[in-house]
Design an enzyme around this catalytic site. Structure first.
Site, mmCIF file in Angstrom:
data_model
loop_
_atom_site.group_PDB
_atom_site.id
_atom_site.type_symbol
_atom_site.label_atom_id
_atom_site.label_comp_id
_atom_site.label_asym_id
_atom_site.label_seq_id
_atom_site.Cartn_x
_atom_site.Cartn_y
_atom_site.Cartn_z
ATOM 1 N N GLU A 299 0.867 -1.185 0.000
ATOM 2 C CA GLU A 299 0.000 0.000 0.000
ATOM 3 C C GLU A 299 0.898 1.229 0.000
ATOM 4 O O GLU A 299 1.754 1.368 0.873
ATOM 5 C CB GLU A 299 -0.941 -0.044 1.200
ATOM 6 C CG GLU A 299 -1.956 -1.170 1.087
ATOM 7 C CD GLU A 299 -2.627 -1.226 -0.279
ATOM 8 O OE1 GLU A 299 -3.120 -0.197 -0.764
ATOM 9 O OE2 GLU A 299 -2.637 -2.312 -0.897
ATOM 10 N N CYS A 333 -1.864 9.307 3.998
ATOM 11 C CA CYS A 333 -1.902 8.916 2.591
ATOM 12 C C CYS A 333 -3.206 9.372 1.962
ATOM 13 O O CYS A 333 -3.299 9.595 0.771
ATOM 14 C CB CYS A 333 -1.743 7.418 2.468
ATOM 15 S SG CYS A 333 -2.925 6.535 3.470
HETATM 16 P P1 NAD Z 1 8.748 4.907 3.471
HETATM 17 O O1 NAD Z 1 8.491 4.259 2.162
HETATM 18 O O2 NAD Z 1 9.870 5.855 3.577
HETATM 19 O O3 NAD Z 1 8.994 3.801 4.588
HETATM 20 C C1 NAD Z 1 8.050 2.769 4.842
HETATM 21 C C2 NAD Z 1 8.748 1.632 5.562
HETATM 22 O O4 NAD Z 1 9.683 1.033 4.666
HETATM 23 C C3 NAD Z 1 9.556 2.076 6.788
HETATM 24 O O5 NAD Z 1 9.391 1.106 7.802
HETATM 25 C C4 NAD Z 1 10.972 2.060 6.266
HETATM 26 O O6 NAD Z 1 11.920 1.851 7.284
HETATM 27 C C5 NAD Z 1 10.919 0.869 5.324
HETATM 28 N N1 NAD Z 1 11.977 0.796 4.313
HETATM 29 C C6 NAD Z 1 12.708 1.796 3.770
HETATM 30 N N2 NAD Z 1 13.563 1.299 2.850
HETATM 31 C C7 NAD Z 1 13.362 -0.048 2.795
HETATM 32 C C8 NAD Z 1 13.927 -1.116 2.034
HETATM 33 N N3 NAD Z 1 14.871 -0.909 1.141
HETATM 34 N N4 NAD Z 1 13.469 -2.370 2.258
HETATM 35 C C9 NAD Z 1 12.490 -2.595 3.150
HETATM 36 N N5 NAD Z 1 11.915 -1.623 3.912
HETATM 37 C C10 NAD Z 1 12.349 -0.371 3.724
HETATM 38 O O7 NAD Z 1 7.360 5.587 3.907
HETATM 39 P P2 NAD Z 1 7.077 6.464 5.211
HETATM 40 O O8 NAD Z 1 7.755 7.776 5.022
HETATM 41 O O9 NAD Z 1 7.334 5.676 6.426
HETATM 42 O O10 NAD Z 1 5.493 6.638 5.120
HETATM 43 C C11 NAD Z 1 4.879 7.593 4.327
HETATM 44 C C12 NAD Z 1 4.377 6.986 3.023
HETATM 45 O O11 NAD Z 1 3.470 5.937 3.304
HETATM 46 C C13 NAD Z 1 3.605 7.972 2.177
HETATM 47 O O12 NAD Z 1 3.973 7.803 0.834
HETATM 48 C C14 NAD Z 1 2.152 7.563 2.391
HETATM 49 O O13 NAD Z 1 1.289 7.932 1.350
HETATM 50 C C15 NAD Z 1 2.299 6.088 2.519
HETATM 51 N N6 NAD Z 1 1.153 5.486 3.200
HETATM 52 C C16 NAD Z 1 0.269 4.753 2.455
HETATM 53 C C17 NAD Z 1 -0.848 4.191 3.066
HETATM 54 C C18 NAD Z 1 -1.832 3.395 2.263
HETATM 55 O O14 NAD Z 1 -2.684 2.743 2.845
HETATM 56 N N7 NAD Z 1 -1.766 3.412 0.951
HETATM 57 C C19 NAD Z 1 -1.048 4.365 4.430
HETATM 58 C C20 NAD Z 1 -0.120 5.107 5.160
HETATM 59 C C21 NAD Z 1 0.987 5.658 4.530
#
Ligand code: NAD
Length: 530
Positions: A299, A333
């Site tokens: 997501e 989001c």
């Molecule tokens: P992010 O993508 O920076 O990080 C998400 C997670 O991924 C974190 O736990 C991070 O540590 C991990 N991560 C980073 N690099 C990785 C890798 N190479 N391998 C595995 N894991 C890795 O996102 P964020 O800043 O934590 O959250 C904000 C984003 O989330 C926004 O884009 C928002 O729209 C989205 N979001 C989407 C939903 C939905 O339901 N669609 C809900 C909430 C947030």
């Protein structure tokens, strides 16, 4: 069979029809005091060291992840053991071994752990709420909503597992007995974001484990504290060791290692488009020794619009736009980052939205009166301010446009509105994830919907109009996973608004809905000649 479950007095009540957890009324003095006390308690504990958790072991490391308060970045909330690849491997082996026994536990028994976890979280509500306020800068109401949603996920997925454990109806044929059952997948990697650091972590984790899988949870580096608090909830309910493993660590090393691991069976990810696509790509490559195609539930981001028609209730639309654009500083989001307004009411809606935005109070969310807290981190702060500068060249700055200075030097940014933006502009197309709202003038309802559909995302949207045919047209043509008519585009409730988006917003897994648990299972059919 569920009948034995229903007969047990402690769980009979839990099996009543699902109802959303009510929000706390902080006008009630007792509730207000409980949260004030919890804030004091969590603050008094700040700076403590917290281990990571693999099986029954709590492990300290030489390196730590430091979690700070975004309202006062010099204040350390906690120091969290930081995993490396060898600990990631240990977690994988532990989760694999726990899977061998956990997969045999009756689904009803598994569901009971979730009902109990909901009970424990209810009991610890003020403390969990306080963690969210201090660690990630949620206002009281937003933090309470996050905790309520986490409780809802436990209650909802527990019931869903009970439902799925009943035999599915199949077509009868002579001389055969056929049975379809949903069995677990294996070890899952759960990767939540920081913006709903309790609710989304709990949702993806509980769906995984109630379906019979074991998990390694890699929380966001911004919010390991609230993740640890949930681990303590699971410890209190007596979840068998190894079913849940908590592994804070860098995404680029620990995350990549576990995503690529041949024994990872599935990945439940919520986060940005960039990281989600990377996870998907890495997971797709078959590794030596891997005997399955990994399932990826991803997501991702949003660029969500509210469209307003010439005949809409202008006051209601303006109120919905402000709440959806600036709740939790626009870091949802589902947040409205684009207001697309019919030319006949454009000036009126813009004026009302600007007026209401100027009245929002910014400051530490520890004070209940503040509507807007800080953004999550230095990185988020710098990134959002850069977009604001781009926005100033792409439209007319109506309000905001600067950092909001505080003595604690927190990451506060004024809620910012930029008008007369071109639909192809960068601030129209790219996810900013902060308190920045762009306004677009539409020539007609069709034009408004065309603008709404012109990004690569498709998560949420809202349409305000009094014309029935226009509501119907929006329902058909506005291409997003969660569309709201004559109400704001944030605030999805578990069970009521199953949540997930189209296109680059992800795999549309519809969290909190009746299809969600199926993603964490595989269906097995046994046919016996009789
Ligand atoms: P992010 O993508 O920076 O990080 C998400 C997670 O991924 C974190 O736990 C991070 O540590 C991990 N991560 C980073 N690099 C990785 C890798 N190479 N391998 C595995 N894991 C890795 O996102 P964020 O800043 O934590 O959250 C904000 C984003 O989330 C926004 O884009 C928002 O729209 C989205 N979001 C989407 C939903 C939905 O339901 N669609 C809900 C909430 C947030």
């Amino acid at each position: 069979m569920p009948t034995t479950f229903r007969d047990e007095p402690t769980t009979r009540a839990a099996m009543e029809e699902f109802r959303n957890e009510p929000f706390v009324d902080f006008n009630d003095a007792a509730n207000e005091k409980a949260l004030q006390d919890a804030l004091k308690k969590v603050k008094a504990e700040s700076g403590r060291h917290y281990p990571l958790i693999i099986g029954s072991e709590k492990i300290e490391t030489d390196e730590w992840l430091i979690s700070t308060n975004p309202s006062a970045p010099e204040q350390i909330i906690g120091k969290f053991a930081k995993a490396d690849q060898s600990l990631a491997e240990k977690a994988m082996q532990t989760a694999q071994s726990a899977f061998e026994s956990w997969k045999k536990v009756d689904p009803i028994e598994r569901a009971k752990y979730l009902f109990k976890a909901a009970e424990v979280m209810r009991k610890r509500k003020p403390e969990l709420t306080a963690w969210l306020i201090l660690e990630i800068g949620k206002s009281w109401a937003e933090a309470d909503g996050d905790v309520a949603e986490a409780i809802d996920f436990c209650e909802y997925y527990a019931r869903e597992m009970v439902r799925l454990s009943n035999p599915a109806p199949l077509t009868a044929v002579p001389h055969e007995k056929n049975k379809l059952s949903y069995i677990p997948l294996g070890v899952g990697l759960v990767i939540p974001p920081w913006n709903f650091p309790l609710a989304i972590l709990v949702g993806m984790t509980t769906a995984s484990i109630v379906a019979g899988n074991t998990v390694i949870v890699k929380p966001s580096s911004e919010t390991p504290g609230i993740a640890y608090q949930f681990a303590m909830v699971l410890e209190e309910v007596g979840l068998p060791a190894g079913v849940f493993n908590l592994l804070p660590g860098p995404g680029a090393t620990v995350g990549d290692y576990l995503v690529a691991h041949p024994k990872t069976r599935f990945i439940a990810f919520t986060g940005s488009k960039e990281v989600g696509l990377r996870v998907n790509e890495l997971a797709a490559k078959c590794q030596p020794g891997q005997i399955w195609i990994k399932r990826v539930i991803a997501e991702m981001g949003g660029k969500d619009s509210i469209v307003v028609d010439a005949d809409a209730d202008v006051g209601a639309a303006a109120e919905g736009i402000v709440a959806a654009a600036f709740g939790f500083q626009g870091q949802k989001c589902s947040a409205c980052s684009r207001a697309i307004v019919h030319k006949d009411v454009y000036d009126k809606v813009l004026e009302k939205v600007v007026e209401a935005t100027k009245k929002l109070s910014i400051g530490t969310p520890q004070l209940r009166a503040n509507n807007l807290g800080p953004v999550a981190s230095r990185q988020a702060y710098d990134g959002i301010l850069k977009y604001i500068e781009i926005g100033k060249t792409e439209g007319r700055l109506m309000t905001g446009g600067s950092p909001h200075e505080t003595v604690e030097r927190g990451f506060f940014i004024e809620p910012t509105i930029i008008a007369d933006v071109d639909p192809q502009a960068r601030i129209s197309q790219e996810e900013i994830f902060g308190p920045v709202l762009a306004f677009f003038r539409a020539d007609s309802w069709q034009h408004a919907l065309d603008i709404a559909n012109n990004t690569e995302f498709g998560l949420t949207g809202a349409a305000y109009t009094k014309t029935r045919a226009h509501l119907d047209q929006a329902a058909r043509e506005f291409h997003c996973g969660n569309l709201y008519l004559n109400r704001k585009c944030t605030g999805a409730l578990v069970g009521v608004h199953p949540f997930g988006g189209f296109n680059m917003s992800g795999t549309d897994s519809k969290a909190g809905g009746p299809d969600y648990l199926l993603l964490f299972t595989q269906a097995k059919v046994v046919s016996e000649r009789i």
